[in-house]
Design an enzyme around this catalytic site. Structure first.
Site, PDB file in Angstrom:
ATOM      1  CG  ASP A 275      -0.043  -0.196   2.820  1.00  0.00           C
ATOM      2  OD1 ASP A 275       1.251   0.008   2.425  1.00  0.00           O
ATOM      3  OD2 ASP A 275      -1.096  -0.092   3.628  1.00  0.00           O
ATOM      4  CB  SER A 276       4.755   1.577   0.480  1.00  0.00           C
ATOM      5  OG  SER A 276       4.768   0.341  -0.403  1.00  0.00           O
TER       6      SER A 276
ATOM      7  CG  ASP B 298       0.026  -4.027   1.856  1.00  0.00           C
ATOM      8  OD1 ASP B 298       1.100  -5.312   2.900  1.00  0.00           O
ATOM      9  OD2 ASP B 298       1.574  -3.219   1.947  1.00  0.00           O
TER      10      ASP B 298
ATOM     11  CE  LYS C 266       2.785  -6.266   3.871  1.00  0.00           C
ATOM     12  NZ  LYS C 266       2.535  -5.306   5.333  1.00  0.00           N
TER      13      LYS C 266
ATOM     14  CD  GLU D   5       0.194  -1.493   8.101  1.00  0.00           C
ATOM     15  OE1 GLU D   5       0.783  -1.200   6.730  1.00  0.00           O
ATOM     16  OE2 GLU D   5      -0.256  -1.097   9.203  1.00  0.00           O
TER      17      GLU D   5
ATOM     18  CD  GLU E 292       7.358  -0.262   8.186  1.00  0.00           C
ATOM     19  OE1 GLU E 292       8.140   0.990   7.712  1.00  0.00           O
ATOM     20  OE2 GLU E 292       6.001  -1.384   8.335  1.00  0.00           O
TER      21      GLU E 292
END
Length: 272
Positions: free
Chosen positions: A52-53, A91, A121, A123, A190
């Protein structure tokens, strides 16, 4: 040519677990489009993260929050069409899984069906446990993500190192164990202390991939545009720039502009 590229014709979630068991480090980079993914895959990377970056790198947003599920599927589809070897992980974007396990499953199914990706993925830890379980129960591989979680930036208010204190460190270890226990195939950690990251990797049998977490983990991930030096405002301690494409591309474009203006391009050999 890397050893991993010689050993593995196609990377799967099982391959990654086997690599950890053998002590072989896992390489992981982001990619968001066909052309870049083709290069990354051909160079022998083990895992491509459609992160999602893309919200920051491709769209210029300040955070990862604005990117949508449709946009993630668009980016992932191009990446999947490019690869022949790498495992592609996508993501789940902010808002697509946090509040409702059923919504989380719908989001994950859309990514898998519409992009052809291999895994998703998410978070977070215990607070999204039910969402992860729902996705896993559908047969979709899940990679976890702990430590600094950019989708929660407004909760924490800063991108500083996480889990420096014992309480948060212990909580992170417990969340990592929980993610392994319920069936995640790997966990990204991270921007946490290297000593803590090494301990997490020691206690888990699934791979632990680090970003800003030292070299005691099972693999590393970086944002492709950062490590190639295409971005230049972002300078964290953990980032190693393997090229300086920002300057190289600027020079090339300036030369093109100059050649067009002076009618040096195209020359007689460059026209019909």
């Amino acid at each position: 040519m890397s050893v991993a590229k010689n050993d593995y014709k196609r990377i799967t979630v099982k391959t990654l677990v086997d690599m950890k068991a053998k002590g072989e480090k896992i390489s992981m980079l982001t990619a968001y489009d066909y052309t870049m993914a083709k290069i990354v895959d051909g160079a022998g990377i083990d895992v491509i993260l459609v992160g999602d970056s893309a919200s920051n790198v491709m769209a210029g947003h300040e955070t990862t929050l604005p990117i949508t599920l449709d946009q993630m599927i668009y980016h992932a589809s191009g990446v999947v069409r490019a690869i022949s070897r790498s495992l592609v992980v996508v993501d789940l974007p902010f808002g697509s899984y946090q509040s409702d396990p059923k919504e989380a499953l719908r989001s994950a199914i859309r990514i898998m069906k519409e992009s052809g990706a291999h895994a998703v993925k998410l978070e977070g830890g215990c607070e999204i446990k039910e969402s992860i379980k729902r996705i896993l129960n559908a047969g979709i591989p899940v990679m976890g993500h702990l430590g600094l979680t950019p989708q929660s930036i407004y909760k924490f208010g800063t991108y500083t190192v996480r889990a420096k204190e014992d309480t948060e460190a212990n909580e992170l270890i417990e969340n990592a164990k929980m993610l392994e226990r319920i069936g995640c195939f790997a966990v990204v950690v991270e921007k946490i202390p290297a000593k803590l990251a090494k301990e997490v990797a020691r206690q888990l049998t699934i791979p632990v991939i680090g970003i800003g977490a030292g070299n005691g983990v099972d693999g590393q991930v970086l944002v492709l545009h950062d490590m190639l030096g295409m971005t230049h405002e972002f300078n964290p301690r953990f980032l190693r720039r393997y090229m300086n494409l920002f300057d190289d591309m600027t020079t090339a474009i300036e030369k093109y502009v100059s050649d067009v203006k002076s009618v040096e391009f195209p020359n007689e050999n460059e026209q019909y």
